[in-house]
Enzyme design. Structure first.
Site, mmCIF file in Angstrom:
data_model
loop_
_atom_site.group_PDB
_atom_site.id
_atom_site.type_symbol
_atom_site.label_atom_id
_atom_site.label_comp_id
_atom_site.label_asym_id
_atom_site.label_seq_id
_atom_site.Cartn_x
_atom_site.Cartn_y
_atom_site.Cartn_z
ATOM 1 N N LEU A 11 -19.391 -64.427 12.024
ATOM 2 C CA LEU A 11 -18.871 -65.268 13.292
ATOM 3 C C LEU A 11 -19.879 -63.531 14.157
ATOM 4 O O LEU A 11 -19.382 -62.388 13.229
ATOM 5 C CB LEU A 11 -17.868 -64.807 14.163
ATOM 6 C CG LEU A 11 -16.813 -66.094 12.944
ATOM 7 C CD1 LEU A 11 -15.958 -66.082 13.594
ATOM 8 C CD2 LEU A 11 -17.658 -67.498 13.024
ATOM 9 N N ARG A 18 -17.053 -53.284 23.704
ATOM 10 C CA ARG A 18 -16.738 -51.789 23.693
ATOM 11 C C ARG A 18 -17.724 -51.031 22.651
ATOM 12 O O ARG A 18 -17.261 -49.936 23.327
ATOM 13 C CB ARG A 18 -15.760 -52.446 22.538
ATOM 14 C CG ARG A 18 -14.323 -52.834 23.221
ATOM 15 C CD ARG A 18 -13.726 -53.527 22.544
ATOM 16 N NE ARG A 18 -13.580 -54.559 21.674
ATOM 17 C CZ ARG A 18 -12.938 -55.602 20.872
ATOM 18 N NH1 ARG A 18 -11.782 -54.896 20.727
ATOM 19 N NH2 ARG A 18 -12.648 -56.683 20.672
ATOM 20 N N LYS A 25 -23.887 -54.891 18.512
ATOM 21 C CA LYS A 25 -22.929 -54.491 17.299
ATOM 22 C C LYS A 25 -23.750 -54.638 15.760
ATOM 23 O O LYS A 25 -23.578 -54.414 15.013
ATOM 24 C CB LYS A 25 -21.701 -54.422 16.942
ATOM 25 C CG LYS A 25 -21.126 -55.359 16.807
ATOM 26 C CD LYS A 25 -19.659 -55.059 17.416
ATOM 27 C CE LYS A 25 -18.702 -57.093 17.827
ATOM 28 N NZ LYS A 25 -17.324 -56.570 17.794
ATOM 29 N N THR A 79 -13.417 -66.415 18.813
ATOM 30 C CA THR A 79 -13.647 -65.987 17.799
ATOM 31 C C THR A 79 -13.505 -68.070 17.216
ATOM 32 O O THR A 79 -14.296 -68.704 16.330
ATOM 33 C CB THR A 79 -13.211 -65.399 16.316
ATOM 34 O OG1 THR A 79 -11.435 -65.147 16.884
ATOM 35 C CG2 THR A 79 -13.073 -63.856 16.727
ATOM 36 N N ASP A 103 -18.786 -57.922 11.721
ATOM 37 C CA ASP A 103 -18.397 -56.810 12.454
ATOM 38 C C ASP A 103 -17.582 -56.291 11.047
ATOM 39 O O ASP A 103 -17.040 -54.721 10.870
ATOM 40 C CB ASP A 103 -17.679 -56.725 13.753
ATOM 41 C CG ASP A 103 -16.469 -57.201 14.044
ATOM 42 O OD1 ASP A 103 -15.828 -57.420 13.053
ATOM 43 O OD2 ASP A 103 -16.287 -56.871 15.335
HETATM 44 C C1 UD1 Z 1 -10.581 -60.220 15.578
HETATM 45 C C2 UD1 Z 1 -9.569 -61.130 15.428
HETATM 46 C C3 UD1 Z 1 -7.737 -60.403 14.907
HETATM 47 C C4 UD1 Z 1 -8.490 -59.090 13.485
HETATM 48 C C5 UD1 Z 1 -9.714 -57.903 14.411
HETATM 49 C C6 UD1 Z 1 -10.201 -57.770 12.999
HETATM 50 C C7 UD1 Z 1 -9.329 -62.981 16.966
HETATM 51 C C8 UD1 Z 1 -9.097 -63.506 17.940
HETATM 52 N N1 UD1 Z 1 -8.915 -61.546 16.311
HETATM 53 O O1 UD1 Z 1 -10.515 -59.474 16.705
HETATM 54 O O2 UD1 Z 1 -7.525 -61.107 15.062
HETATM 55 O O3 UD1 Z 1 -7.752 -58.327 13.619
HETATM 56 O O4 UD1 Z 1 -11.063 -59.257 14.581
HETATM 57 O O5 UD1 Z 1 -10.964 -57.103 13.003
HETATM 58 O O6 UD1 Z 1 -10.392 -63.657 16.091
HETATM 59 N N2 UD1 Z 1 -17.914 -63.093 17.998
HETATM 60 C C9 UD1 Z 1 -18.377 -63.529 18.155
HETATM 61 N N3 UD1 Z 1 -18.030 -65.317 19.349
HETATM 62 C C10 UD1 Z 1 -17.141 -64.673 20.339
HETATM 63 C C11 UD1 Z 1 -15.840 -63.800 20.131
HETATM 64 C C12 UD1 Z 1 -16.426 -63.026 18.487
HETATM 65 O O7 UD1 Z 1 -19.377 -64.536 17.464
HETATM 66 O O8 UD1 Z 1 -16.865 -65.253 21.030
HETATM 67 C C13 UD1 Z 1 -17.956 -62.077 16.869
HETATM 68 C C14 UD1 Z 1 -18.010 -61.028 17.101
HETATM 69 O O9 UD1 Z 1 -19.611 -60.984 17.271
HETATM 70 C C15 UD1 Z 1 -17.604 -60.904 15.779
HETATM 71 C C16 UD1 Z 1 -16.095 -61.438 15.368
HETATM 72 O O10 UD1 Z 1 -16.501 -62.317 16.261
HETATM 73 O O11 UD1 Z 1 -18.282 -60.302 14.360
HETATM 74 C C17 UD1 Z 1 -14.708 -60.473 15.902
HETATM 75 O O12 UD1 Z 1 -15.230 -60.081 17.237
HETATM 76 P P1 UD1 Z 1 -14.041 -59.084 18.019
HETATM 77 O O13 UD1 Z 1 -14.099 -58.983 19.792
HETATM 78 O O14 UD1 Z 1 -14.696 -58.052 17.595
HETATM 79 O O15 UD1 Z 1 -12.909 -59.003 17.643
HETATM 80 P P2 UD1 Z 1 -11.644 -58.818 17.688
HETATM 81 O O16 UD1 Z 1 -11.398 -58.298 18.187
HETATM 82 O O17 UD1 Z 1 -12.187 -57.419 16.666
HETATM 83 CA CA CA Z 2 -13.396 -57.015 16.495
#
Ligand code: UD1
Ligand code: CA
Length: 446
Positions: A11, A18, A25, A79, A103
């Site tokens: 993902l 942020r 990122k 996600t 990430d």
């Molecule tokens: C997410 C988890 C959280 C976990 C954390 C670990 C969810 C809802 N939450 O939170 O439980 O503790 O990771 O690091 O999954 N992304 C997409 N498309 C989207 C949204 C996100 O591709 O529409 C990707 C982002 O680029 C990233 C990853 O998914 O690489 C996680 O998204 P991020 O927004 O960083 O989630 P966290 O708030 O960190």
């Molecule tokens: Ca994250």
């Protein structure tokens, strides 16, 4: 019999809000490799049938994506939605799917292998927050005995759950059939109005699936959402790179002040003084001394070389055994032969310098005419006088000498002395008469 295939979805389409950056990122640098590049590097060592990168429409192509499938997530709806997007590219005959957040670059191959080998219907990597990060906003895991039964996002968690140190890493393995069945059941009714992939856990339990949490070191699952987290992850990567090199016999004086790249190679008994930067593609052999404040990029230092302090070496330069570079010396695409020396205030670009030649202080190769770069070739045991300007293309023969302050525009044969400067004349007592005349003039004005 059909073979068992494990595919992977990364993902990587998030908006990086942020991080406050115009660059996703995923493409920020960590020791010469992007955040996503680290994740890919680790995953590529597993026997995965395919890797699908869920990418943002802002970065539909990127060199990091080559060799893998890409699924563009047009809108960032969470996600869970990103995983649905990845599924559109996943081969039908896949048995299991590993889902990784792009990430999370610190995961080791050992940890990923444990996940890869899990036999549960749904397995995830979890970690215990260190005491000084107890309020970090990771998803919190709720357990039923040893098995995870729910993940609640920090934003949605009550105080009691927020105080729990057991966090979700965002890395899962799930049976393909189960994932296909459960993804359409995700909803976006939560604090962020997003489709949370984490909801899969309690939905899986409702479907009688087996779940497992593999507990790993927090330093492996640390995610990058902010610049501060980027810096923390970077420090961990630098520490790991240094530790490997130290174990192989390299001395770092004040290790924290050195910056390495993932591909930096350094041999035994080499000593790195404080504040040295290694950019990409640097090979250092044994018993080399790198003094403080050197900046090295794309170069090879062979056994027994000494460089710095304050040297800048780049552009494919090679220093052969025992060569020496001193302070404020820059080398670009230059080959310095065995025991050759350039010890002070010098620029050598596109040059080849033979064994045991000495380059005097202030020497400069004038290698660029505004349009093209030209080569300077210096033979063996040559002595280039201080402040020589070598106007390339030019070649200096073995054992020859250039007089200090010369501008050398023509080739110098072997054993010759080249003088390229105005002849000196001494005017007897001129200074004495001049000073007397000027003093008298000044006194008359008082
Ligand atoms: C997410 C988890 C959280 C976990 C954390 C670990 C969810 C809802 N939450 O939170 O439980 O503790 O990771 O690091 O999954 N992304 C997409 N498309 C989207 C949204 C996100 O591709 O529409 C990707 C982002 O680029 C990233 C990853 O998914 O690489 C996680 O998204 P991020 O927004 O960083 O989630 P966290 O708030 O960190
Ligand atoms: Ca994250």
């Amino acid at each position: 019999m059909t073979s068992h295939k494990t595919g992977c979805i990364i993902l990587a389409a998030g908006q990086s809000k942020r991080l406050k950056s115009s660059v996703s990122k995923m493409f920020h640098d960590l020791a010469g490799r992007s955040v996503l590049g680290h994740v890919l590097h680790n995953l590529e060592q597993l026997a995965l049938s395919e890797i699908i990168i869920v990418a943002s429409p802002l970065t539909p192509t990127h060199p990091d994506y080559k060799h893998h499938k890409v699924a563009i997530q047009e809108e960032q709806l969470g996600t869970g939605h990103a995983a649905m997007t990845g599924m559109t590219q996943l081969s039908d005959d896949t048995s299991d799917v590993i889902i990784v957040c792009g990430d999370t670059p610190l995961l080791t191959i050992e940890t990923l292998t444990k996940l890869f080998e899990s036999k549960s219907d749904l397995a995830l990597l979890c970690a215990t927050l260190p005491d000084n990060q107890r309020d970090a906003p990771y998803g919190r895991i709720v357990f039923d005995g040893d098995n995870p039964c729910r993940i609640t996002e920090y934003k949605d968690a009550n105080t009691a759950l927020r105080n729990s140190p057991l966090i979700n890493s965002g890395v899962y393995k799930i049976r393909h059939n189960l994932l296909k069945k459960l993804l359409p059941l995700l909803s976006n009714i939560n604090a962020s109005s997003e489709y949370y992939l984490t909801d899969l856990v309690h939905i899986a339990i409702e479907h009688n699936a087996t779940t497992q949490a593999i507990n790993v070191d927090f330093n492996e699952v640390a995610g990058i959402n902010t610049r501060a987290e980027l810096e923390k992850v970077d420090a961990i990567i630098q520490g790991r790179l240094r530790a490997t090199l130290m174990a192989n016999g390299v001395t770092f004086q004040q290790p924290d002040t050195t910056r390495l790249s993932v591909d930096t190679q350094i041999g035994q008994d080499t000593i790195i003084e404080p504040c040295v930067i290694f950019k990409k593609n640097v090979i250092v052999e044994n018993n080399v001394k790198i003094k403080s404040f050197c900046y090295l990029e794309d170069c090879t230092l062979r056994n027994g070389v000494s460089v710095g302090p304050h040297a800048h070496i780049r552009g494919g330069s090679v220093l052969d055994e025992g060569a020496e570079i001193g302070n404020f010396v820059e080398l670009k695409a230059t080959h310095l032969g065995k025991k050759a020396k350039a010890k002070h205030l010098t620029y050598l670009g596109d040059a080849t310098i033979g064994e045991a030649s000495n380059i005097g202080a202030g020497t400069i190769t004038a290698n660029y005419d505004g349009f093209f770069k030209h080569k300077t070739t210096i033979g063996e045991r040559a002595h280039i006088g201080a402040d020589t300007i070598l106007v390339a293309p030019v070649s200096i023969g073995n054992d020859s000498i250039t007089a200090a302050g010369s501008i050398i525009t023509a080739d110098v044969p072997m054993d010759a002395l080249a003088i390229g400067r105005a002849l000196q004349t001494n005017k007897q007592e001129w200074a004495k008469h001049y000073k007397a005349k000027m003093k008298a003039k000044k006194d008359a004005l008082k």
